[in-house]
Design a protein around this motif. Structure first.
Motif, PDB file in Angstrom:
ATOM      1  N   GLU A   1       0.695  -1.291  -0.284  1.00 45.00           N
ATOM      2  CA  GLU A   1       0.223   0.443  -0.255  1.00 45.00           C
ATOM      3  C   GLU A   1       0.637   1.497   0.025  1.00 45.00           C
ATOM      4  O   GLU A   1       0.640   2.173  -0.507  1.00 45.00           O
TER       5      GLU A   1
ATOM      6  N   MET B   1       1.906   1.722  -3.029  1.00 49.91           N
ATOM      7  CA  MET B   1       0.487   2.279  -4.287  1.00 49.91           C
ATOM      8  C   MET B   1       1.249   4.035  -4.003  1.00 49.91           C
ATOM      9  O   MET B   1       0.219   4.294  -5.045  1.00 49.91           O
TER      10      MET B   1
ATOM     11  N   SER C   1       0.936   6.767  -7.123  1.00 47.35           N
ATOM     12  CA  SER C   1       0.378   7.514  -7.019  1.00 47.35           C
ATOM     13  C   SER C   1       0.983   9.243  -7.118  1.00 47.35           C
ATOM     14  O   SER C   1       0.499   9.223  -8.162  1.00 47.35           O
TER      15      SER C   1
ATOM     16  N   GLY D   1      -4.535   7.271 -11.934  1.00 46.87           N
ATOM     17  CA  GLY D   1      -4.679   5.455 -12.242  1.00 46.87           C
ATOM     18  C   GLY D   1      -3.521   5.044 -12.949  1.00 46.87           C
ATOM     19  O   GLY D   1      -3.819   3.897 -12.872  1.00 46.87           O
TER      20      GLY D   1
ATOM     21  N   GLU E   1      -2.231   1.643 -11.311  1.00 46.89           N
ATOM     22  CA  GLU E   1      -2.519   0.658 -11.157  1.00 46.89           C
ATOM     23  C   GLU E   1      -3.017  -0.063 -12.980  1.00 46.89           C
ATOM     24  O   GLU E   1      -2.169  -0.254 -13.470  1.00 46.89           O
TER      25      GLU E   1
ATOM     26  N   THR F   1       1.331  -3.120 -11.744  1.00 43.16           N
ATOM     27  CA  THR F   1       1.692  -3.220 -10.809  1.00 43.16           C
ATOM     28  C   THR F   1       0.589  -4.983 -10.654  1.00 43.16           C
ATOM     29  O   THR F   1       0.972  -5.190  -9.285  1.00 43.16           O
ATOM     30  N   SER F   2       0.224  -5.306 -11.199  1.00 39.52           N
ATOM     31  CA  SER F   2      -0.517  -6.488 -10.650  1.00 39.52           C
ATOM     32  C   SER F   2       0.299  -7.746 -10.925  1.00 39.52           C
ATOM     33  O   SER F   2      -0.341  -8.696 -11.073  1.00 39.52           O
TER      34      SER F   2
END
Length: 343
Positions: free
Chosen positions: A166, A169, A173, A184, A187, A191-192
């Protein structure tokens, strides 16, 4: 398994397989120490407008100047940080027999315990480091593949990964906003991918000038978070010199990987760094790599490139980058040259 350094608490000599060629060794003179920018995140992802603008400015300045910075007050409890280092130490202090179940020299395995670096050549010198490498995202799907010893490892690591990711992220951002990218932007596929954890152990070394803990390299990731522990050993390249980064209590060290440098068209830097050894104390650290999905398409961001700022790098699929990165042994100049336009 015989190469595992943590099997011996006190090494009297450096075994020959760990002795590096002279050109790869650390000079005997003490490197200077550099204070990286320390950025206060004010407790997490919710900021006042004036705080947000200042934090973005500090992050972008650090990224352009150093490629590294440290963050404090980022929303992860000090107790969890201490617990994370403690369970890593407990793992490497386990008996040789207990660790044997997790040891493997098969580089195709994501979850494994090994010695040296996964990028070290098979018949080349080894590095003064043991590493427990784990795939850790999504957490519920990966936990059962982690070691079940020591007893608290899975519980502590699962909590740390969720909270530390977190933080990453939040930082991405802020970077996106500061660079004028669409909301975003980082996202989804960027980052997956797997979050890779390297839990590292560097035992005291009887002759630190003969070896290294980790070879000079830049990270393959988008962004990396390092829980450095209390013992220094991280060195980064700055203005052509290796400089030591001493730990800041309860801070996370942040550095940008190759992917972020390419996406920002060289605006933010992925900086070469290495791990050095010492004779006085064992060092424990944990690196967390935030990565794109393997099929993710990477290219300089359209919002950044234009007629005055032409793209410097080719477009590619991330899994292809990983292949070339490994083939080139993570050498920064070679890796970046391979992806430069007209390189």
């Amino acid at each position: 398994m015989d190469n595992l350094l943590s099997n011996d608490k006190f090494h009297q000599t450096v075994p020959k397989q760990f002795i590096l060629p002279p050109e790869m060794r650390v000079p005997r003179e003490v490197n200077c120490t550099m204070s990286l920018p320390v950025i206060n995140l004010r407790g997490g992802s919710h900021f006042h407008v004036e705080d947000r603008d200042q934090i973005i400015e500090e992050i972008l300045h650090a990224g352009k100047e150093f490629g590294f910075f440290q963050v404090i007050n980022y929303g992860v409890s000090e107790q969890l940080m201490r617990d994370m280092i403690r369970v890593i130490e407990e793992f490497f202090n386990m008996s040789k027999e207990d660790k044997a179940a997790y040891y493997s020299e098969d580089t195709s395995k994501t979850n494994r315990l090994f010695s040296s670096s996964y990028l070290a050549q098979k018949d080349g010198p080894r590095y003064w480091r043991d590493c427990l490498r784990l795939a850790s995202y999504h957490v519920p799907e990966t936990t059962n593949d982690w070691p079940d010893k020591p007893a608290k490892l899975r519980e502590v690591l699962a909590k740390f990964i969720v909270e530390a990711r977190e933080v990453s992220m939040t930082l991405l951002s802020l970077i996106s906003e500061g660079l004028g990218l669409k909301e975003g932007y980082f996202e989804g596929d960027l980052t997956s991918g797997q979050v890779i954890i390297n839990a590292n152990y560097y035992p005291p070394c009887p002759a630190p000038d003969l070896t290294l803990g980790l070879l000079p390299h830049c990270d393959f990731s988008l962004i990396t978070l390092l829980l450095q522990g209390a013992v220094s050993g991280l060195e980064i390249m700055h203005q052509g010199k290796w400089v030591r980064v001493d730990p800041v209590q309860n801070a996370l060290v942040i550095n940008f990987g190759h992917q972020l440098e390419i996406i920002t068209n060289g605006l933010l830097k992925s900086v070469e760094h290495r791990g050095v050894t010492n004779s006085g104390a064992a060092r424990t650290s944990l690196a967390m790599f935030i990565m794109p999905a393997k099929e993710c398409f990477i290219s300089p961001a359209k919002e950044i490139v234009n007629e005055e700022n032409l793209p410097l790098y080719k477009s590619f699929v991330f899994k292809e980058f990983l292949r070339i990165y490994g083939e080139l042994s993570a050498k920064r100049v070679d890796v970046m040259e391979a992806f430069k336009i007209n390189g």
